[in-house]
Every structure is written in C-alpha cells, then in structure tokens.
Design a protein around this motif. Structure first.
Motif, short mmCIF file in Angstrom:
data_model
loop_
_atom_site.label_atom_id
_atom_site.label_comp_id
_atom_site.label_asym_id
_atom_site.label_seq_id
_atom_site.Cartn_x
_atom_site.Cartn_y
_atom_site.Cartn_z
N ALA A 172 60.23 -79.85 26.28
CA ALA A 172 58.89 -79.40 25.87
C ALA A 172 58.36 -80.27 24.74
O ALA A 172 57.16 -80.61 24.70
CB ALA A 172 58.94 -77.94 25.44
N GLU A 173 59.25 -80.61 23.82
CA GLU A 173 58.85 -81.47 22.70
C GLU A 173 58.38 -82.83 23.21
O GLU A 173 57.34 -83.35 22.79
CB GLU A 173 60.03 -81.63 21.75
CG GLU A 173 59.74 -82.48 20.54
CD GLU A 173 60.97 -82.68 19.67
OE1 GLU A 173 60.80 -83.12 18.52
OE2 GLU A 173 62.09 -82.42 20.15
N ALA A 174 59.16 -83.41 24.14
CA ALA A 174 58.80 -84.71 24.69
C ALA A 174 57.49 -84.62 25.49
O ALA A 174 56.65 -85.53 25.43
CB ALA A 174 59.93 -85.24 25.58
N LEU A 175 57.33 -83.52 26.22
CA LEU A 175 56.12 -83.33 27.01
C LEU A 175 54.89 -83.32 26.10
O LEU A 175 53.88 -83.99 26.37
CB LEU A 175 56.24 -82.00 27.77
CG LEU A 175 55.34 -81.77 28.99
CD1 LEU A 175 55.65 -82.79 30.08
CD2 LEU A 175 55.57 -80.34 29.52
N ALA A 176 54.99 -82.57 25.01
CA ALA A 176 53.86 -82.48 24.08
C ALA A 176 53.62 -83.81 23.38
O ALA A 176 52.47 -84.22 23.17
CB ALA A 176 54.12 -81.38 23.05
N GLU A 177 54.70 -84.51 23.01
CA GLU A 177 54.53 -85.78 22.31
C GLU A 177 53.88 -86.83 23.21
O GLU A 177 53.16 -87.71 22.74
CB GLU A 177 55.88 -86.27 21.78
CG GLU A 177 56.38 -85.46 20.58
CD GLU A 177 57.72 -85.93 20.07
OE1 GLU A 177 58.39 -86.72 20.78
OE2 GLU A 177 58.09 -85.51 18.97
#
Length: 347
Positions: free
Chosen positions: A261-266
C-alpha cells in the motif's frame, strides 16, 4: 471453589444481552488475573487476552457460570450470544490504541484486568473496570481461561495455575510457538486446551483468526471459541500445523500488504498526487479488492484478468510487477515467515 462446567445451552427465559466486552492490559510477566463478579447472585463472564494480560468479561448469568484467569465462563444465555460479546484485539493492539468494541454488550464493571503493578491497571480503573493482581484468583473464579503471555513467560504461569485447574476448565492459548502437546504436558491430565492465532486487524474487527484444539477439547469447546472469535473477523478451525503457516500468511502478511500500500501510494505521489489522498485511495483499493475476493468467491487470477484489457494500462503495469519479481517475492516472504514461526516453536 470448583468452577461449574461450561454450559452452552440457550435460555429463552433470560433475554438480557451482554453489555460490554473486556480487554486486558499487557503485563510484563504475561500473567493474568480476573476475579469473579456477582451478577444476579451468580458469577459469570468472558475473559479476553491481549498483549501479555488476560481479562475476563462478565455476562448476565443463568443457572451458574464463572470464569477465571485468562478464561471466561458464560452462562447458558451468555454463551448462546457468544461472538456478540467478544472484543477485538490482537498482539500489538495496545500500541495502536484501544480495540474498537461495540458498545452496549457488557458493562465495564463486569470487566476484570490483571497486571503486576497498579500503574499498568490505571487505564482500566479509569474506564470503570475491576482489577486484580492474582492469577490464581481468576482461575478459581472462571472456567474459560485465555493464556496471552510471552513464550518464555508461559511455563512459569502454567506452573502457578496448574494446581488450580479442574476438569471443568477450558484453557485457550495465543502464545506463539507453544504447541498443544506442550500445553497439555504442563497441565493436569485431561485438561481441555485450544490454541489460536489472531492478526492485527482484529483490532478493527476485520481480522483473520485460526484455531486448533487439543486431544481433550470437543465440539462444544470449539464452537464456543469460534463463536467468540468470530467477532474479530474471519475465524476458521484448522489442523495445528496450519497455525505457523497462518503466521507467515496473515499474521506477518498484514505487514506485506502495508508495504504494498505504501509503494502504491508513493507511485501516485511520484506522478503528482498529494500524499494523503494517495494513501486513502490505496487503502480503499486494497479494501475493495479484498471484498470482491470474499464476496464473489472468485480466484484472484480471474479477478485480475477481469481488470486487464488487451493493450491497456493494467497489463502494461502488471508486466512491470512481473519483471520486478513481485509474485516470487511475496511467496518467499510467506515461506520465510512460516519457517521462522516453526523455529520459534522449537526453541
């Protein structure tokens, strides 16, 4: 005092609902102590574990019912309403704040929490809960006992309470790596023992829990436990060997999802979207995808294919994930988590 046997039969004459579930505060020694509370002349309640503590939630009693340290003994009507009265919790829940418990189930006055120091109990006292420092007092007062300790602390706790355990008690462990066989060897012969493993989203009642039963625990004990834990989310009975796999898949798997999720948002931030909005959309994307898997029953490969169109954006993006080894990396992570859980069990 010998606690009465667990009775799960419904009692239509007593329709009073449970009013509030209880959670225990983590304690350094992993022990738990819950004293009985009288309601209508009888002792009754459910005990729930969290962190290193055990607590018991008391419920309206019918006939006789009582619980103890890390345990709970509900009356017939209370057990028939199991699950509705259970609180959401998971190891680490206390770092994230109080579990979200539906109001109006069990009064705070019916909740007992144990800790080695008064300081650790202060938060529960402020909420109106009852507190104690005695593990033995809980076992003598309760029949369903949850063991929520650090693995290295558990032997001392079991040695302390074993002389007080009777054939009526049901002991439930969420101690990582400690097998049912080990628990049974450290308790009186014939003790009914179950083991389960939650994950962090139990805090918001969207967790995944698996449990297994020991040689002497029957269908009734399994049904009661499953009914209680169902309030935390998905709850499945499995062979004990699956518990370590569950740790690698779901216990640790929550962290894999957060990283994704963090990578998706970044990625969205890189392309110009604001960080807070990107994080919210990423979270909703994961939530919606998971809900479709559960509600449609479709294999994730089928759902993935439904999103792809020939020459479209999704297939081009998936190609990049495949080049990055996402699938193999996730499978390796589950394997590594499972192996480590097994290693901890051997130690």
């Amino acid at each position: 005092m010998t606690p009465p046997a667990l009775d799960t039969a419904p009692n239509p004459a007593n329709p009073e609902p449970l009013r509030h579930p209880s959670i225990a505060n983590p304690r350094s020694d992993g022990g738990a102590a819950i004293a009985p509370h009288r309601w209508g002349g009888q002792a009754g309640g459910i005990q729930t574990p969290c962190g290193g503590h055990v607590t018991r939630v008391q419920a309206p009693t019918w006939g006789a019912g009582s619980h103890g340290r890390g345990g709970a003994g509900l009356t017939r009507d209370a057990w028939s309403r199991r699950g509705r009265a259970w609180a959401s919790w998971a190891p680490g829940a206390w770092r994230w704040g109080w579990p979200r418990v539906p109001p109006g189930k069990v009064p705070a006055a019916q909740v007992w929490a144990s800790a080695p120091s008064t300081r650790n109990l202060r938060a529960f006292e402020e909420l109106g809960c009852r507190t104690t420092h005695s593990n033995g007092e809980v076992v003598q007062s309760c029949i369903l006992v949850f063991l929520a300790t650090k693995p290295h602390v558990l032997p001392g706790v079991l040695q302390e309470i074993a002389p007080l355990v009777t054939p009526n008690h049901v002991l439930v462990s969420l101690v990582a790596g400690v097998t049912l066989q080990t628990l049974e060897q450290m308790l009186p012969p014939g003790t009914k023992v179950l083991r389960f493993m939650p994950n962090l989203p139990c805090v918001v009642q969207a967790g995944a829990v698996v449990f297994a039963r020991g040689r002497c625990a029957g269908e009734r004990e399994a049904a009661v436990l499953q009914g209680l834990l169902a309030a935390c989310g998905l709850c499945e009975e499995v062979p004990e060997s699956y518990i370590d796999i569950h740790t690698g898949l779901s216990g640790s798997g929550v962290a894999y999802v957060y990283m994704f999720a963090e990578a998706l948002a970044e990625g969205a931030v890189k392309m110009g979207m604001s960080g807070p909005l990107a994080s919210r959309i990423a979270a909703q994307t994961l939530l919606g995808a998971a809900k479709m898997m559960l509600e449609t029953g479709e294999h994730p490969a089928k759902l993935r294919a439904d999103v792809c169109t020939p020459g479209g954006t999704t297939i081009h993006a998936l190609h990049e994930l495949e080049k990055g080894g996402l699938r193999a990396a996730v499978m390796n992570a589950v394997e590594a988590g499972t192996i480590r859980a097994r290693e901890l069990g051997k130690n």
